[in-house]
Scaffold this motif. Structure first.
Motif: not given
Length: 826
Positions: A127-131, A143-151, A137-138
């Protein structure tokens, strides 16, 4: 080209200049919700006023909910097996998954950002979210946030390939798309995109915010992106970044694509009256269909690509993509999203009614939602199920059966796991100050709070849109008016249980008789007052008709006021929309008179002896004064005061009255002998309410604000809250108490010992304990000669405790202030 779409009860609004007290009035009691549509070249919209002064003290906070929260719904999807629904919660910074059948919380996934969109691989493993706020993006796995990507700037739309290996995030601020590997978070490329439409909705009753971005849509490894800034549709290959530009009509907005990715339909906003049909593999426009309707944006298409459903104002239409023919207008009410069921038979309308539209018959075959207007939704990929969520009208989850004419609403209620305390908006304090009851409008419950420990002792369910509340003098019962239910709720404060008493809908304000025997509940729309016998817990005597009451604006959209005389014999209603007040004899339960008031009366107050009545008139900026010389109340004066007068407080000796001049941002001081406003006490920003404390003789004024900005420049929220303490001897602010949160009201114990400010954005309330009896120097609980001479000794010694006005010295002002406090007693 900023467009305002106004919901029920709204007049024209000036975007960017909306102060909380200017919310439009409604005599229907409808939720005051408005929606704005922003084109990509519009500036950000701001609602409310940011900033505010500092403070000299702090106040304790009572949280009425429980973690995990599920606040600020922004996107939803149903799991691949159809058993669960996952919702992105912007304000809670998390994802929550619920079991569709039982509504039980499966898990909550904390995120490092504020998700406004989510997308998942076809098997749900990624699952990917736009923050939006954080520019990230998470990536959620296991069932957990695996990584955070700078967009880029202000990520607004998340997209994921079916295999979950690649994600693409559209950034509304930088107008580009970030493509990255989900396994590593490595950014593969950044692809220029375009400007898109966005919408912002606000509920001025709770200051709940909802927004959406009409961004690109991914099919396979190809993105179809509307660029309304440059009047084109972009076909983007995410593997190479290659982009085909398709010039089109102005204002492309919504996009829908067939499941096989061969055909896309793009709506053009409002008066363009066009639909563009795109051959996605061929990267070409195949036709442009003209309609006579203004299009609102949402669109969906059936799997065969033969028909689409489009949203127009308060309705939908089915369009035949082969013949270009449109169906008749289908009465769906307002629609925020459109989805197609897994079998391609029906279009699901996410909005006011949850209408199901048959592609085959081009008609509405069922309405599934009579609970709350929904803004966000998703359909099951394997079954006739849909989930819908409200954001501005509530924080609710609806589970719907989408199987055509047999469809139905299966369940509805708050989203967060119980117990919740969302949008705490009203409150009351017991006479002794030991208990407060705070009503959370979106959770439809009331929390009983120990004001000493700030602990929630119990919760009781109330009706929909719980509003006014009052507590009996003995502190045993609390009565809540419910705007969207046909009953009032009576709560046993000690036991935490409740009884619903049948009245009519739109209960707004509550007053309780001095002996605690009766509660009086005002209702708008039907415009009247009900009397509830608190011994029998039943309505007593039927509804008395009054003049036209309703929503009157001010901070967090207040309702027309009702007021009891000190002896409880007379009840006054402010008939805001008729410019009158109604007088009710509570003993005989009959209307004994109607008096003309100024323009838009909103609040009434009696003199301590009950022989004089004061009424604030919001739009004529006056106080109407009436006097009872023995033959009933008659008008004697109209006092000019400040802009938008609201609440009043009368001093115990009746010689002075304070009025909250909201738009003027001051408290007016009225001499009741000369019937004139003699001075003002500046307080800013936005004034909310005020109460006079008998414990220390001070006037406590709640003032606060909140501000939300949204647009191509992203999203930001700020809030401020403070309570100003006014010395009624000097008519000056002598102390401030910082709450840090925007408040919707202030309530105070009759003893003046405790005040409460409900705070919708904090899901709770601030509680301030006021020093009891400042004239009691020796601490024996009363003010007598011993205290008087003890103060003289302090004063003569130059002791700092004799500095009552806090100006740093001991002088005549302090001495006379003590005389005033001594006269008030304990």
């Amino acid at each position: 080209m900023l467009t305002s779409i106004l919901a029920a009860g709204f007049a024209a609004l000036t975007v960017g200049q909306i102060a909380q007290f200017d919310t439009p009035r409604s005599d229907r009691g409808d939720p005051p919700v408005a929606t704005w549509v922003l084109a990509p070249d519009d500036p950000s919209i701001r609602i409310g006023e940011p900033g505010g002064p500092g403070s000299a003290a702090s106040v304790d906070f009572a949280f009425t909910g429980s973690d995990p929260e599920a606040d600020g719904h922004c996107g939803a999807l149903i799991t691949p097996d159809g058993s669960g629904v996952i919702i992105a919660n912007r304000d809670s910074n998390n994802l929550t998954e619920f079991d569709i059948a039982s509504r039980a919380l499966v898990r909550a996934v904390p995120l490092s950002g504020s998700p406004v969109s989510l997308a998942a691989a076809s098997d749900g493993s990624v699952i990917v979210t736009a923050n939006l706020v954080q520019g990230t993006a998470s990536v959620v796995m296991g069932g957990a946030e695996a990584r955070v990507v700078t967009c880029g700037t202000y990520p607004a739309t998340a997209m994921v390939t079916a295999d979950g290996a690649t994600a693409a995030v559209f950034n509304a601020g930088s107008r580009d798309i970030t493509v990255f590997e989900t396994a590593t978070g490595a950014v593969l490329r950044t692809i220029p995109a375009g400007g898109v439409f966005q919408t912002l909705s606000a509920n001025f009753e709770t200051f709940a915010i909802g927004f959406r971005t009409y961004g690109p849509v991914l099919t396979g490894r190809t993105i179809v992106a509307p660029d309304s800034l440059d009047e084109r549709i972009l076909i983007i290959d995410i593997d190479t970044g290659a982009t085909t530009v398709l010039p089109c009509d102005v204002d492309p907005m919504g996009v829908a694509i067939t499941p096989d990715g061969t055909k896309a339909v793009v709506t053009h906003f409002n008066t363009v009256h066009k639909l563009t049909v795109v051959d996605v593999p061929g990267a070409s426009i195949t036709k442009v269909i003209t309609t006579s309707d203004n299009l609102n944006g949402p669109v969906t298409i059936n799997p065969a690509g033969t028909h689409a459903v489009i949203a127009i104002q308060n309705a939908c239409k089915v369009v035949n993509l082969s013949t270009d023919a449109f169906s008749a207008s289908l009465n769906t009410a307002s629609v925020n999203e459109l989805h197609t069921t897994f079998d391609g038979q029906y279009a699901v309308c996410v909005g006011f009614r949850g209408s199901l539209i048959s592609y085959a018959t081009q008609s509405v075959v069922r309405e599934t939602n009579n609970f709350v207007s929904a803004s966000v939704g998703a359909v099951s990929p394997v079954a006739h199920r849909a989930a819908m969520f409200s954001d501005t009208f509530g924080e609710d989850m609806l589970i719907v059966d989408t199987n055509g004419a047999s469809g139905s609403l299966l369940s509805a209620g708050p989203t967060g796991p119980a117990p919740e305390g969302d949008k705490c908006r009203t409150g009351a304090v017991s006479a002794d100050g030991s208990r407060a009851v705070a009503v959370s409008m979106y959770s439809a419950n009331a929390a009983v709070i120990d004001t000493g420990s700030r602990a929630v002792l119990s919760r009781a369910d109330v009706g929909r849109r719980g509003a006014g509340i009052a507590i009996t003098p003995d502190g045993t019962k609390a009565v809540v008016a419910n705007l969207d239910s046909t009953f009032a709720t009576v709560i046993d404060v000690g036991a935490g249980t409740k009884t619903d008493v049948a009245i009519s809908t739109r209960g707004s304000e509550v007053a309780i008789s001095p002996d605690g025997q009766y509660a009086y509940v005002a209702v708008v729309v039907t415009d009247g007052v009900w009397r509830i016998n608190l011994g029998t817990l039943a309505a007593d005597g039927g509804r008395l008709a009054t003049g036209n009451m309703g929503g009157i604006g001010f901070s967090y959209s207040q309702s027309s006021g009702i007021t009891l005389s000190p002896d409880g014999a007379t009840l006054v209603t402010c008939n805001s929309f008729d410019d009158t007040v109604t007088l009710i004899d509570t003993g005989s339960w009959s209307v004994i008179g109607t008096l003309a008031a100024g323009d838009f009366p909103v609040r009434a107050a009696f003199s301590p002896g009950g022989t004089r009545l004061y009424v604030t008139n919001r739009d004529s900026d006056t106080i109407s004064v009436y006097e009872d010389g023995g033959g009933g109340f008659a008008p004697i004066a109209s006092i000019p005061v400040g802009d938008s007068p609201f609440e009043m407080a009368v001093m115990p000796d009746g010689a002075k009255l304070y009025v909250l001049n909201v738009s003027a941002q001051n408290v007016g001081v009225v001499n009741t002998a000369s019937l004139s406003q003699t001075s003002t006490i500046p307080i800013s920003p936005a004034l909310v309410g005020m109460r006079l404390s008998s414990a220390d003789g001070r006037l406590y004024v709640s003032h606060s604000n909140a501000s939300v900005s949204f647009g191509q420049g992203g999203y930001s929220f700020s809030q401020f809250g403070s309570i100003a303490a006014i010395d009624t001897a000097t008519d000056s602010v002598v102390e401030t108490f910082d709450t840090g949160r925007s408040s919707s009201a202030i309530a105070m114990a009759p003893s003046g010992s405790v005040a409460i400010t409900p705070e919708p954005w904090g899901d709770g309330a601030s509680i301030i304990t006021i020093a009891g009896c400042p004239a009691d120097i020796d601490g024996d609980g009363d003010a007598d000669g011993d205290d008087f001479f003890a103060y003289l000794d302090l004063f003569a010694a130059g002791d700092s405790d004799a500095d009552l006005d806090g100006d740093g010295d001991r002088d005549a002002d302090d001495f006379f202030l003590y005389l005033d406090l001594f006269a008030l007693g304990c």
